[in-house]
Design an enzyme around this catalytic site. Structure first.
Site, short mmCIF file in Angstrom:
data_model
loop_
_atom_site.label_atom_id
_atom_site.label_comp_id
_atom_site.label_asym_id
_atom_site.label_seq_id
_atom_site.Cartn_x
_atom_site.Cartn_y
_atom_site.Cartn_z
N HIS A 1 0.75 -1.30 -0.09
CA HIS A 1 -0.25 0.00 -0.12
C HIS A 1 0.88 1.37 -0.04
CE1 HIS A 1 -3.22 -2.57 2.34
NE2 HIS A 1 -3.69 -2.45 1.17
N ARG B 1 -1.33 -6.23 -8.65
CA ARG B 1 -0.19 -7.57 -8.32
C ARG B 1 -0.22 -8.42 -9.47
NH1 ARG B 1 -3.09 -8.39 -2.64
NH2 ARG B 1 -4.54 -8.53 -4.20
N SER C 1 -3.40 -7.51 2.53
CA SER C 1 -3.62 -7.56 3.89
C SER C 1 -4.08 -9.03 4.44
CB SER C 1 -4.73 -6.39 4.19
OG SER C 1 -4.20 -5.07 3.81
#
Length: 160
Positions: free
Chosen positions: A17, A90, A128
């Site tokens: 992030h 990603r 996360s």
């Protein structure tokens, strides 16, 4: 003035992030990190904690602010006069999902554009969810999150 939002739950904030925040802040005049309050999600950190953690990490980036929101992103963007959405990618699977969302947002408001930033290769695996999975078993998360948050994350699992 180019005002963008980087939306997400940021539960918790990761190095991936921060990579996107740093890079996006160099592209736009103002970047709002929009922390989504999704009551349907069982978040590890409260909305206030997530906002606070991002503020800690971005305090030295002058054109970055942090705000929480709930509901439709497009509506929040209109409220803060932002026209650009920043999303990190990603892998190809991220692109498929994010493309659909970008197109739907553009249909809702044709003034909104989405820009995709590919993640740094060193964070291409990171989410996360992975942080929480490792932390829940007491695994080493030092390669995933800023050092200042490690104990806070582990403490959340002690209290469960």
């Amino acid at each position: 003035m180019k005002k963008a939002i980087y939306p997400g739950s940021f539960d918790p904030l990761t190095f991936g992030h921060m990579d996107i925040i740093n890079r996006a802040s160099r592209i736009v005049d103002e970047l709002v990190v929009g922390v989504l309050n999704n009551s349907a999600k069982n978040s590890l950190f409260s909305l206030e904690e997530r906002v606070s953690m991002i503020e800690e990490m971005t305090k030295d980036i002058p054109n970055v602010t942090v705000a929480s929101f709930e509901g439709l992103l497009v509506e929040f963007m209109n409220k803060i006069d932002a026209t650009i959405i920043v999303r990190g990618l990603r892998a190809v699977t991220d692109f498929e999902y994010e493309l659909q969302i970008a197109q739907a947002n553009h249909v809702q408001d044709s003034n909104i554009e989405t820009i995709f930033l590919t993640s740094d290769l060193s964070y291409s695996y990171l989410s996360s969810t992975i942080v929480k999975e490792f932390a829940s078993y007491g695994g080493d998360i030092s390669n995933f999150v800023p050092e200042r948050f490690i104990e806070r994350i582990y403490k959340k699992y002690e209290n469960r």
